[in-house]
Design an enzyme around this catalytic site. Structure first.
Site, mmCIF file in Angstrom:
data_model
loop_
_atom_site.group_PDB
_atom_site.id
_atom_site.type_symbol
_atom_site.label_atom_id
_atom_site.label_comp_id
_atom_site.label_asym_id
_atom_site.label_seq_id
_atom_site.Cartn_x
_atom_site.Cartn_y
_atom_site.Cartn_z
ATOM 1 N N ASP A 8 86.027 74.131 150.431
ATOM 2 C CA ASP A 8 84.859 74.888 149.980
ATOM 3 C C ASP A 8 84.642 76.109 150.870
ATOM 4 O O ASP A 8 85.145 76.170 151.995
ATOM 5 C CB ASP A 8 83.608 74.008 150.012
ATOM 6 C CG ASP A 8 82.539 74.467 149.015
ATOM 7 O OD1 ASP A 8 82.779 75.478 148.319
ATOM 8 O OD2 ASP A 8 81.480 73.820 148.939
ATOM 9 N N GLY A 9 83.908 77.091 150.337
ATOM 10 C CA GLY A 9 83.584 78.298 151.076
ATOM 11 C C GLY A 9 82.116 78.629 150.937
ATOM 12 O O GLY A 9 81.431 78.137 150.029
ATOM 13 N N GLU A 43 86.482 80.411 149.875
ATOM 14 C CA GLU A 43 87.107 79.366 149.055
ATOM 15 C C GLU A 43 88.628 79.412 149.175
ATOM 16 O O GLU A 43 89.292 78.378 149.327
ATOM 17 C CB GLU A 43 86.696 79.553 147.584
ATOM 18 C CG GLU A 43 85.203 79.507 147.317
ATOM 19 C CD GLU A 43 84.676 78.097 147.073
ATOM 20 O OE1 GLU A 43 85.476 77.152 147.180
ATOM 21 O OE2 GLU A 43 83.470 77.955 146.797
ATOM 22 N N HIS A 121 77.361 70.788 144.691
ATOM 23 C CA HIS A 121 75.983 70.373 144.956
ATOM 24 C C HIS A 121 75.524 69.296 143.969
ATOM 25 O O HIS A 121 74.379 69.304 143.505
ATOM 26 C CB HIS A 121 75.036 71.575 144.890
ATOM 27 C CG HIS A 121 75.501 72.744 145.702
ATOM 28 N ND1 HIS A 121 75.518 72.748 147.080
ATOM 29 C CD2 HIS A 121 76.013 73.952 145.325
ATOM 30 C CE1 HIS A 121 75.989 73.898 147.521
ATOM 31 N NE2 HIS A 121 76.300 74.644 146.483
ATOM 32 N N ASP A 131 81.219 71.498 151.946
ATOM 33 C CA ASP A 131 80.197 72.533 151.795
ATOM 34 C C ASP A 131 79.323 72.620 153.042
ATOM 35 O O ASP A 131 79.003 73.725 153.518
ATOM 36 C CB ASP A 131 79.329 72.221 150.575
ATOM 37 C CG ASP A 131 78.160 73.188 150.426
ATOM 38 O OD1 ASP A 131 78.387 74.334 150.032
ATOM 39 O OD2 ASP A 131 77.024 72.781 150.724
#
Length: 338
Positions: A8-9, A43, A121, A131
């Site tokens: 994740d980014g 990402e 999320h 995240d």
């Protein structure tokens, strides 16, 4: 066996202080970031670092959980067409983040992998963990404090456990059946396989370091006749040109994963921050005068020199270490000369 990891980014402001992370479990994850970047760059970098971190186990399947359709589509759908068109889109415009994508293209070669989209999320444990770490890295760069980089992947070069016996277990899970994988996927997820297709700054305030050559002189013709001191000096001279400093893909070839610089302004630079800063502003051309090249054991060379540029003279030192047959820059420091 299959390695399952989330990537994740995060970018605060997009663009803004940016972070990236991949996560397998609490003992196997890595994160980094830049003072200024985009969410897509974060990402992409998370996936790129994951493939690099697992390059020592190329026979293992890699299952990448990703909430970015941009990353998944870039790798599994668009990349072949971009390559055929000289890394240009259908409208003829240059592909964004091309150097990161080129590096990914190289790392994917010969690897067995699948990409699985997961909703961000939404309570997916691995995605939430990645995240959280990516956001923490971005926040650290926003606040000007050190970012936690994580333990890395066991057995990878530079990992604390790299010298452990080969029988030491890696954090991988047994390959599930297709039905089990489908059941394990988050609701609404989708699985993608590899077979589906595919003006210089002030010298005393900007980053001091330089990018890298795509090929290491150690592996080139005549390298066997060169001493480590000669190889390192040749690398340093090659890398001071701004034309090779601004390529984030090339920068990643030679900088050690744990690279650090104490700049002439007193700022501490990490590998990721330096890569991004140099891509945005490679700086001015400099000349150098070698002061010394000292062997430290059999696998390290300390190079000291004086650099000359329009904005001033700086005394510099670079520590090069031999990492899996390749000389990589581990530490650099610059001090303005009185």
């Amino acid at each position: 066996m299959t390695i399952t990891a989330a990537a994740d980014g995060s970018a605060l402001g997009n663009p803004g202080p940016a972070g990236w992370a991949w996560y397998v479990n609490d003992d196997c994850w890595r994160a980094g970031g830049w003072p200024h970047g985009t969410n897509n760059q974060g990402e992409l970098m998370a996936v790129l670092d994951l493939f690099r971190a697992t390059a020592h186990v190329p026979g293992e399947d890699l299952r990448v959980l990703c909430d970015s359709q941009y990353v998944i589509n870039s790798i599994t759908k668009w990349m072949p067409g971009w390559k055929r068109k000289g890394w240009r889109k259908a409208d003829g415009k240059p592909v964004l983040n091309v150097e990161l994508l080129k590096e990914l293209d190289r790392e994917l070669s010969g690897r067995k992998y699948t990409f699985e989209w997961v909703k961000g999320h939404a309570g997916h444990d691995l995605n939430e963990a990645a995240d959280e770490r990516a956001r923490a890295a971005a926040t650290a760069y926003q606040q000007g404090v050190a970012a936690r980089s994580g333990p890395g992947f066991p057995g990878a070069p530079g990992h604390p456990g790299a010298a452990a016996p080969a029988s030491a277990p890696a954090p991988v899970a047994a390959q599930p059946s297709s039905a089990a994988r489908a059941a394990d996927a988050a609701p609404g997820s989708r699985i993608y396989g590899a077979a589906e297709g595919f003006g210089g700054p002030d010298l005393f305030s900007g980053p001091d370091l330089f990018s890298v050559l795509e090929e290491n002189p150690l592996a080139g013709p005549g390298a066997a006749e060169k001493s480590p001191e000669e190889i390192v000096e040749a690398l340093e001279r090659e890398l001071v040109g701004p034309e090779v400093r601004g390529d984030i893909g090339r920068t990643g070839v030679l900088l050690h994963p744990d690279f650090m610089e104490i700049g002439s302004s007193g700022r501490v630079w990490t590998r990721d921050a330096m890569m991004m800063a140099l891509e945005e502003d490679p700086g001015e051309r400099t000349e150098l005068e070698i002061l010394g090249a000292d062997r430290i054991g059999t696998s390290a060379v300390l190079l000291t020199y004086r650099s000359y540029a329009r904005s001033g003279t700086i005394l510099r030192s670079s520590l090069w270490v031999l990492d899996n047959g390749r000389w990589r820059l581990r530490f650099h420091q610059g001090t303005p000369e009185a």
